[in-house]
Design a protein around this motif. Structure first.
Motif, PDB file in Angstrom:
ATOM      1  N   UNK A  31       0.842  -1.190   0.000  1.00  0.00           N
ATOM      2  CA  UNK A  31       0.000   0.000   0.000  1.00  0.00           C
ATOM      3  C   UNK A  31       0.875   1.236   0.000  1.00  0.00           C
ATOM      4  N   UNK A  32       0.223   2.376  -0.031  1.00  0.00           N
ATOM      5  CA  UNK A  32       0.941   3.643  -0.113  1.00  0.00           C
ATOM      6  C   UNK A  32       1.649   3.956   1.203  1.00  0.00           C
ATOM      7  N   UNK A  33       1.046   3.517   2.306  1.00  0.00           N
ATOM      8  CA  UNK A  33       1.564   3.895   3.619  1.00  0.00           C
ATOM      9  C   UNK A  33       3.010   3.485   3.863  1.00  0.00           C
ATOM     10  N   UNK A  34       3.310   2.208   3.557  1.00  0.00           N
ATOM     11  CA  UNK A  34       4.670   1.732   3.835  1.00  0.00           C
ATOM     12  C   UNK A  34       5.608   1.955   2.650  1.00  0.00           C
ATOM     13  N   UNK A  35       5.104   2.604   1.601  1.00  0.00           N
ATOM     14  CA  UNK A  35       5.891   2.725   0.370  1.00  0.00           C
ATOM     15  C   UNK A  35       7.202   3.479   0.592  1.00  0.00           C
ATOM     16  N   UNK A  36       7.145   4.572   1.340  1.00  0.00           N
ATOM     17  CA  UNK A  36       8.349   5.388   1.547  1.00  0.00           C
ATOM     18  C   UNK A  36       9.485   4.575   2.153  1.00  0.00           C
ATOM     19  N   UNK A  37       9.159   3.826   3.187  1.00  0.00           N
ATOM     20  CA  UNK A  37      10.188   3.031   3.860  1.00  0.00           C
ATOM     21  C   UNK A  37      10.773   1.992   2.920  1.00  0.00           C
ATOM     22  N   UNK A  38       9.912   1.362   2.131  1.00  0.00           N
ATOM     23  CA  UNK A  38      10.376   0.340   1.192  1.00  0.00           C
ATOM     24  C   UNK A  38      11.231   0.982   0.100  1.00  0.00           C
ATOM     25  N   UNK A  39      10.758   2.111  -0.399  1.00  0.00           N
ATOM     26  CA  UNK A  39      11.471   2.808  -1.466  1.00  0.00           C
ATOM     27  C   UNK A  39      12.889   3.178  -1.030  1.00  0.00           C
TER      28      UNK A  39
END
Lengths: 333, 333, 333, 333
Positions: C167-175
């Motif tokens: 989802x969008x929420x955890x995207x930053x950390x994964x990115x």
């Protein structure tokens, strides 16, 4: 086999089912679950018909553990079956490549194509004399005249040939002349035809129906085997899915699956699966890589003039290219 | 009909296709798109076979605008077809309810069941004398003896009956005794059988194949109509999908769709569609609400002893309940 | 694009549709068929929304000739896209093999598995930190802690890694930590996520949805490309069909089809497709033979203790066997 | 739950599996079959994760007897759930009809349509502010401005409204204004979204995914229920099959099936299922006849100008006709 009672089934109904099961020639273990009673049936349950048990409104479902086929099962026949057709063997490590036009159209076409595909390494010839067509207005095949042309092509090249039997009526004539008799996808559950094939002295090429599960596919093979004919070759030719880019969806996972479940050889028909000549070669290579026992490929010396399935037919030189690509894969596997 | 050339097809290939199309008896309009050339074919394209055009490697695809069936099409036959079977009419506002056991098993069973279903309002009897079974080890039907029992049940009740013909061989015997001849789902594209049905003097009940598109369904009807038999009743009996909770997935949207496309009557078989007796009544009501011309329902006086499909058979009193529920829906529609 | 009027549509309605079409920025050719009028729309129709035309009750159907995607289309971008991930390239003849466990479970597991798969020739590591699970009661992944373990495995081996963003929420950390970000099959049409991926600086691995057509698959890629991220790798991982022997049905014909339609690289996930470790190697070989740009394979050092998808995970030595078999196929192709 | 060992599994492997199973908190019965050993696991197996057992190469398969969901199951919650949304109740005999446009487009459109559908008997309003569209180039919805227009339509008519949440990001805003929050078919397994919905104070309308089995559908409901939100309404909106005449295939057998398996209310969306306005009314009638708890229907005051899904939208007067037809069916049922 498991008979699962519904949650909250009255004790007397559970006992009633228990008594019915005891009349069958199997051993029964009763398992009392947290919410449900379950009966496990042990023994030769392949031939058991539990339809009537299912009609009890307190039975939730019946789960089959054992396979319903026996003669087609690897469990009872661990060694690979090898089918011999003239000098051509299929199965147990023997790869066959069957090639030729969708429809038999003329002597020149058949002999010419047979000679060319043989030169490129094909081991058997294909050609339809009786054609199953979606439309009553489409070319329906040359019939017995077509059979004679196939015989001539065999005489000219030595290649054995396969052709389709669409029903019991023309079966005798086909049986007399053909080396391998095809039962097409639309007839995979034509039981009259399967029974006739079971009595044939010729090997049978059984194509998977467009929406046939593996179990249904093997049960249709079981019909032929149970009729007394041990020479059955299976053929995957694409299944029907939601996807419309290709004519059908080639299911290559069926190859290792059938190898686990059954001893029968299985070949792949990439031409009918995809319906586009440009995709035949890559799918043929994939079929060999996944472990198929052979290929059946549509080749026409002049696809733009083909009376049937021109879109998926290869020109002979393209078939030659396919053969050399496929042989590299066979060598690598 | 449209012939779409590939992006970047050489001009000479586009012209080559143009010349080929000009040999056909249709008018051609050439449309030059942003990336692609498209030929529009105008005229009687239903019988055109464009397979050979498709094999040109510069042709991307062929899009059919017109339906490939004519006799089955409402375009050429706007009025609803009404099929008459004895006193029973189907189509054009006439609703038929066909009921009876999956398999004919005994005289007592048939006469008893026929009497009961008639008393609850059924207008026709069903019963299988020749049974298509997935397993060669399952009960295959009583054959000609079964036909005689159906005749006795008709004599006892006056109800006409439908029974299945699985192949050309037994067709004559069935044609002689049955009032309506069923072609089963697995045989929907058994073209030998369809051709035989086209020559029959009896009306045909054509069941939709498990993975048949509407076009294929109507093309199979077209085979029968083109053979000279105008009396075809269609039957939706569930299609194969990924869902396994029910035996098949009943496709009720097919009813209004067929009503748009064709003049032929269409009935619904909820018993085979769901495979669970508990779901037969709600689906039968839905079939009537959506506009079907009738129902075919499995009823067995003792489902727990049925030799076939007991799980989906209704007891006669449950069928009576269904009939009164269904009649309320018919009145509401 | 074609707008097909119904048979018998009144002349004034045909003209009304004509006028509506004239308001769009395309050229129009009107074709008068035997029964029907057809409008051919020529120009840039990819972005045309004809929903409102379809609502006219005299319009029978709208047929799209041109593809609705542009950035993903090979027509406008003939050369293969090559995606670079660290030293690892995918596409344009560069083959990548991604391997690792379904779920990240511990540092020892990740570093150990990464070291082993690298030694056998894998070029990238996989591991799920956030896990999409059918059941809310199943292990949902280690989350950010899992990301840290993937980073440690990368540091230990030099292998870049791919992990899923649900989802969008955890995207930053994964990115921030991942080298390649996976969008899973169930999220193929999660448009919020696709839009976020379109703004990412990292390449995206887009898995095909279980019932996605090729057009829908490429339209989801188009979302990412249209957002500004040109680095999309497609992944076939099995589609949903009626067959239940394997978890899903691997659709290998999609590989040559995508190669025709698009310039994007496409890899194959045989592990999720079949759900059985014994079928992973033959399907991996087939994927290479059919022309895929790479593989993504589940490998677990101790599948019997895996917290997720143990049934389809290979032991490292079996993965080694697969790699040598696959390399022979790559050499043969 | 059953663990079926392969035919010919070595005794030590059977014992190894036995020992692994003994570590789980369930009772075990071992059944020695003719060819195979089978372990029956009795107890609370819903939360058991047997993936690791499946990875043993001597285990043939695992068969689940019990349902994997608990909160959604009728077994543990026999009474029908009734969801209240303002004055509107759904479930337990309460029928709801939700109507309105696909997309919110303007205040005039929303208030006008809301007034009309209310006058014809609709009990709730629908309208999309955030739109999931296959194409990135299609209208994506008005967003928060759209929510405000829905609020105005509610104020004008008193009708509560449902609108779709496509992701976690916009959920708060939607939750604040909407009366019922829709999770669309493409997001049925968007677990981040399901978890957020589980924490919501508003009821959730969960649409079935295009290829979701009943078990998966109920497992997605279980996510929401397990999160603490007991107010879930299910919605059947058509599944993906091979048939392309309608946009999707409406699966009405799911209604009686869900009624057996679960206590949750279920409604039907015939508009999205068929994609053709002419089929909406017959399918709506069928949905009521089969036992659905309600309908959700697309109505647009001017479908030819709709920005989305005009082809399947009814004009208000046609919706009025549908309502009176449907009410007759409801009275008959």
């Amino acid at each position: 086999m498991l008979v699962v009672m519904k949650t909250g089934a009255p004790q007397e109904e559970v006992e009633k089912v228990h008594r019915r099961l005891e009349q069958m020639e199997v051993n029964i273990a009763k398992i009392e679950g947290a919410q449900q009673s379950v009966f496990a049936l042990v023994g030769d349950t392949a031939k058991l018909d539990l339809e009537s048990i299912k009609s009890n409104q307190h039975v939730e479902k019946i789960i089959r553990v054992q396979q319903p086929y026996k003669l087609a099962s690897r469990t009872f026949h661990p060694a690979d079956t090898v089918v011999e057709i003239g000098d051509c063997k299929i199965g147990g490590g023997n790869i066959a490549v069957i090639a030729g036009p969708c429809s038999v159209e003329s002597e020149e076409q058949m002999v010419h194509t047979a000679t060319l595909v043989k030169s490129y390494g094909a081991t058997m010839l294909r050609g339809g004399a009786y054609k199953p067509r979606t439309s009553p207005y489409a070319f329906q095949g040359m019939g017995e005249d077509g059979l004679q042309l196939l015989v001539k092509a065999r005489e000219a090249t030595g290649l054995p040939f396969v052709t389709e039997a669409m029903g019991v009526e023309a079966f005798d004539a086909i049986e007399e002349s053909a080396d391998l008799i095809q039962i097409g996808a639309r007839n995979m559950q034509n039981y009259d035809l399967l029974k006739r094939a079971g009595k044939s002295t010729k090997p049978i090429l059984l194509k998977r129906g467009l929406s046939a599960t593996l179990e249904e596919f093997l049960m249709s093979a079981e019909y032929i085997l149970a009729g007394g004919n041990p020479n059955v070759i299976l053929c995957e030719r694409g299944i029907r899915t939601f996807d419309t880019y290709t004519r059908n969806t080639l299911d290559l996972s069926v190859i290792p699956a059938i190898k686990e479940l059954s001893h029968l050889p299985i070949i792949v028909d990439p031409s009918h699966a995809c319906g586009k000549w440009s995709m035949v070669e890559p799918l043929a290579k994939a079929a060999m890589a996944v472990g198929a026992d052979g290929l059946i490929i549509e080749v026409h010396h002049n696809p733009e003039k083909a009376l049937c399935d021109g879109a998926q037919s290869l020109k002979p030189e393209k078939f030659g290219h396919l053969m050399s690509a496929v042989q590299k894969i066979i060598a690598a596997v």
